[in-house]
Each structure stands twice: as C-alpha cells, then as structure tokens.
Scaffold this motif. Sequence first.
Motif, short mmCIF file in Angstrom:
data_model
loop_
_atom_site.label_atom_id
_atom_site.label_comp_id
_atom_site.label_asym_id
_atom_site.label_seq_id
_atom_site.Cartn_x
_atom_site.Cartn_y
_atom_site.Cartn_z
N TRP A 1 -3.98 5.36 -9.83
CA TRP A 1 -2.95 6.36 -10.13
C TRP A 1 -2.73 6.57 -11.62
CZ3 TRP A 1 -3.29 8.55 -5.85
CH2 TRP A 1 -3.26 7.87 -4.63
N MET B 1 -8.59 17.21 -2.07
CA MET B 1 -7.83 16.12 -2.70
C MET B 1 -6.34 16.30 -2.49
SD MET B 1 -9.81 15.34 -6.24
CE MET B 1 -8.68 14.09 -6.84
N PHE C 1 -9.66 11.74 0.45
CA PHE C 1 -9.29 11.80 -0.97
C PHE C 1 -10.39 11.25 -1.84
CE2 PHE C 1 -7.50 9.91 -4.80
CZ PHE C 1 -6.84 10.99 -5.33
N PHE C 2 -10.88 10.05 -1.50
CA PHE C 2 -11.86 9.44 -2.39
C PHE C 2 -13.23 10.09 -2.25
CE2 PHE C 2 -8.59 6.22 -2.64
CZ PHE C 2 -8.56 6.07 -4.00
N PRO D 1 0.85 -1.20 0.00
CA PRO D 1 0.00 0.00 0.00
C PRO D 1 0.88 1.24 0.00
CG PRO D 1 0.06 -1.00 2.17
CD PRO D 1 0.81 -1.91 1.27
N PRO D 2 0.31 2.40 -0.37
CA PRO D 2 1.09 3.64 -0.34
C PRO D 2 1.59 3.91 1.07
CG PRO D 2 -0.98 3.97 -1.48
CD PRO D 2 -1.05 2.62 -0.86
N GLY D 3 2.79 4.45 1.16
CA GLY D 3 3.36 4.76 2.47
C GLY D 3 4.63 5.55 2.30
N ALA D 4 5.36 5.70 3.37
CA ALA D 4 6.56 6.54 3.32
C ALA D 4 7.59 5.96 2.36
CB ALA D 4 7.15 6.68 4.72
N GLU D 5 7.70 4.62 2.30
CA GLU D 5 8.73 4.03 1.46
C GLU D 5 8.36 4.12 -0.02
OE1 GLU D 5 9.54 0.00 2.35
OE2 GLU D 5 11.37 -0.06 1.14
N LEU E 1 -0.07 10.84 2.10
CA LEU E 1 0.44 9.58 1.54
C LEU E 1 1.64 9.02 2.32
CD1 LEU E 1 0.21 9.85 -2.33
CD2 LEU E 1 -0.63 7.99 -0.93
N PRO E 2 2.61 9.87 2.71
CA PRO E 2 3.78 9.30 3.40
C PRO E 2 3.43 8.56 4.68
CG PRO E 2 4.23 11.53 2.71
CD PRO E 2 2.78 11.29 2.46
N PHE F 1 -12.65 12.87 -4.55
CA PHE F 1 -12.44 12.38 -5.91
C PHE F 1 -13.78 12.08 -6.59
CE2 PHE F 1 -11.65 8.59 -8.65
CZ PHE F 1 -10.90 9.24 -9.61
N GLY G 1 1.11 6.52 4.95
CA GLY G 1 0.59 5.22 4.59
C GLY G 1 -0.90 5.22 4.32
N TRP G 2 -1.27 4.59 3.21
CA TRP G 2 -2.67 4.36 2.89
C TRP G 2 -2.91 2.87 2.92
CZ3 TRP G 2 -5.09 7.73 -1.56
CH2 TRP G 2 -5.04 9.07 -1.17
N VAL H 1 -17.76 18.33 -12.10
CA VAL H 1 -17.22 18.77 -13.40
C VAL H 1 -18.28 18.61 -14.49
CG1 VAL H 1 -15.54 18.21 -15.17
CG2 VAL H 1 -14.81 18.40 -12.81
N LEU I 1 -6.30 0.50 -5.67
CA LEU I 1 -5.53 1.76 -5.65
C LEU I 1 -4.51 1.79 -6.77
CD1 LEU I 1 -4.58 2.73 -2.00
CD2 LEU I 1 -5.85 4.05 -3.66
N LEU J 1 5.61 5.95 -2.15
CA LEU J 1 4.55 6.95 -1.95
C LEU J 1 3.21 6.53 -2.54
CD1 LEU J 1 5.93 10.57 -2.26
CD2 LEU J 1 4.88 9.42 -0.32
N GLU K 1 -7.00 8.94 3.12
CA GLU K 1 -7.51 8.17 1.98
C GLU K 1 -9.02 8.35 1.86
OE1 GLU K 1 -6.12 4.21 2.10
OE2 GLU K 1 -6.98 3.66 0.17
N LEU L 1 -3.82 13.98 -0.43
CA LEU L 1 -2.65 13.33 -1.04
C LEU L 1 -1.40 13.55 -0.19
CD1 LEU L 1 -2.89 13.86 -4.89
CD2 LEU L 1 -2.94 11.74 -3.63
#
Lengths: 264, 219
Positions: A234, B196, B42-43, A37-41, B203-204, B46, B206-207, B53, A230, A43, B39, B200
């Motif tokens: 992207w 959004m 975001f959705f 999943p997205p995370g610090a390592e 993200l760092p 989204f 963790g999602w 739009v 997910l 993104l 997350e 985002l």
Amino acid sequence: MRSVLALAIALILLGGFGPMLAPYDPVAINIPKRLSPPGAEFLLGTDALGRDILSRLLHGARWSLGLAFLISLISLIIGTAVGLMAALGGKVADWAVMRTTDSFLAFPELVAAVVIAGLMGAGTWSLIFALSVTGWMRYARVARGIGLSLQTRGYVVQAKLAGMSPIAIARWHYLPSLLPSLTVVWTGMFARAILGISSLGFLGFGVEPPIPEWGAMLLDARVHMRSTPLQMIWPGLAVVASVLAINVAGDMLRDAISNERSQS
Amino acid sequence: MSDLDRPAIGIGLRLLSGLLFAGMLIVVKAVSDDVPLGEIVFFRSFFALIPLVVFLWLRKEFPSGLATKRPGAHFIRSGFGALALFASFAAIARLNVAEAILVAQLTPVLTALAAVVLLGERLTKWRIAGLGLGFLGVVVLVAPELGAGGGSDRFTGYLIGLISAALAALALIMVRSLTKTESPGAIALFFVLASMVGALLTLPWGWAQACLAALPISR
C-alpha cells in the motif's frame, strides 16, 4: 491541461482533507488486531502494532506531499535566485556561481542527502534541509540559461540603459519569462522530492516516528515482508502512483506550454 | 530486413505468450483456495500494469497516447473485460483448469454471434454451420464432465465460465469499435486499471495476507 488541473486539485484535497477521511487514529496501537488482513473493519489491514494502514496512508499523504511541496518550493526559490545571480552578475559571478552549482550536481543527490541528514541527526527539519540543499541546482541551470538568452533582448537592454537596478530587472523582466519553464522543472522536482522523502524515511532518516510517513511505513513493513507482504504494497503503491501522476502532469504541462509558444 | 521477415521471432513470442498464460492460469488455480478472488484479480492486473507502462513509455505513447475522446466506450469495454476476468478466475477456482479453458473456447463463437446482433454483420449459411460446429465441440468435451457429479459447485463453475465467455465476447466487440479511433495501448491500459479498481472494491469483504506459503509448492 484539464487533467493537470484535476490532478493538482486531487493532490491538494488529499493533503488537506485526507486525514479527515481516515477511519481511525493513525497512531492508535491495537496489539490484538496486529497484522490483520484487509477486510471490512480495516480496509487495508493493520501493521505490526495494529495501526490502521488506510488511516496512516491518508495522514501520511499530508506529510509526504506537504513536505515534498515545501522542499521543492524552497529549492525553487534558492535555485532561481542563484541562477539569476549568475545571469545578471557578470562574468566572474557567473563563473563562480556555476562552478559551485556543478560541484553540487556532481554529488549523487540521495547519497549527499543521507550524509547531511545523518550528520544533523534524524528529524523533520534535517530532512527538509538535506533535500532542499541537494535539490536546487536544476532550477539554477534553467534560470541561468534562459536569463543569458534574455540579456540581448531589446527591452532588457533598454531597462539597463534606463538605469534600472539588476534586482528590478530580474523581478520585472526575467521572472515572467522564467516562470513557465521553472514550473515544468518544479513538477519533476516535486515528484523527486516525494521519492527523496520516502527514500530517507525508508533509510531511517525521515520524520520522527510515530508520524505516518510513506517511506517510514515501508521501513516498518519491511520486517514482516515475508509473512505479510500486503502491508508493504500500500505505501509503495501510494508513492508510485503520486510520483507517476505528477511526472505525467509535468509532461502534459510542458507540451501545453510549448504548444502555446509555437502558436503565438 | 523488416520485422515482418522474421517469422521465427513471431512464433517464438507467440509460444512464450502461451506458456506464460498457462503458467498464470495454473498459479491462479493454485492460490484460489486461500486467496480471495478480488485479490487475485488485483495482483494479476497490478503486475500486468508494470510491463505495459514500460512498453508504452518506450513507444513514446505514455502518457500522450492515452488521451481519449471516448471515455464512455472505454468504460463499458473495461467494465465488460474486468467482469469477464473476475468470472473466468472464479470459474477456474471451481473447475479444473482444463475444463475452464474448454468453456472459455466459447468466446469466439459468442463473439461472432454478438457481432451479428450488435454490429449487424451478415450471417451466412457457412457461418451458422461453423458456429454450430464450434458450439457442439465444446458441448461434446464438456457434457461428459457435467454428468460426472461433483455437485452444484461444478455446475456453478460451468455457468460462471459461460458468463465469462459471454462478457469477454462483448468486450471484444467493444474493442473492435474502439480500435477505429483509440490506440491499442490505451485500450489495454484502461482495461487493466479498471480491473484494479474493481478488485480494490472487494476490499471490504476481506483479503488474505498473501505470501509464499499460499502456494502449494512451498507446503
């Protein structure tokens, strides 16, 4: 107008420098970290082979945007030449050229592109060929239409009487008047080319794997769509955002040009 | 017959809006155990963006209606709105949905107060009484729950809910000043975009790999 320029610069920067921003090698396989999943390592997480999705997106920008630029440019050149030929070549040439254009237009673009790419075999060059061959007709119609309206202008008549060759007339009298309209058409076709590349990539006719192209990324992610959706978001988001942005920029450009015309 | 002559459609749409909104809150609560806050936000934004739009496009306001002379004001409004969204979802994660909604009812009270402070609206006796009554109403409903135990997590939840209500009130004040020059579509769109982008940025931290299995119904 400023936002159009800003967008153009942003896209050029993304295509040019995007890959340098990528934190990982886009084709480096890292099986223990697959489908993270997205995370610090990572993104944006990793795909089924443990490749970093952010790096692949950034590298893919060069392929998706760059190829779309190339394809729309090739179609622009073909279409303009064909359209000018129809406008300058007399009645018979006009009829022959425009009926050919119409026959090309009659085919659904994507279906024709899939057939061509399928016949030539999957690969970058057949992708470019397939999308250029199916993308030039709009330019031809616009170029011919404006060309015909220019025919009776004084300076064109004079140039003809002075004995200028049709090619010189096309170069010096037609092209400058054509360029603004063709640029607007080009933005639309640029966006369509991005969609076309992604669609062909998704159908498996795109650039060769493991090149990270957005459509191919969607195809790879599709297998795991139910467990890790997910992954698909992207590249999909990247395609939608760039296509939308380019279309909006094209609309603004058209408004700006027509404003300028009505003022002059 | 103009649109104004068809109250049934208006009432129906309003009811539908309430139903959908309730549905959204329920789903937010349902996934909040497994899915990080960023997350969810975001959705939520989204999927709000897509009909927005389309709607603007149909009204021919997209993209021309989005041009703005007051990007700074949009930025502040969207910032408040996005933070309020984050806070309200965070409150929902820690409280029962009903409690979170109760705390959110403070928004109009706080908006009226903020209007006095920021917009210089007059504060009459009747308004003070009304505001006090509104505040008391929320306290009456919330107070028994506060004593019901559940530890600091619930208290944090109420606190976040309160902050969310305050932020939402500030955002509403900004909307009021924005509507004088900006189109409603632009205000809504910039808010959604800001949410959004803000989401985002998480993200760092963790999602989760969100999928249907995160919903309790499929367990």
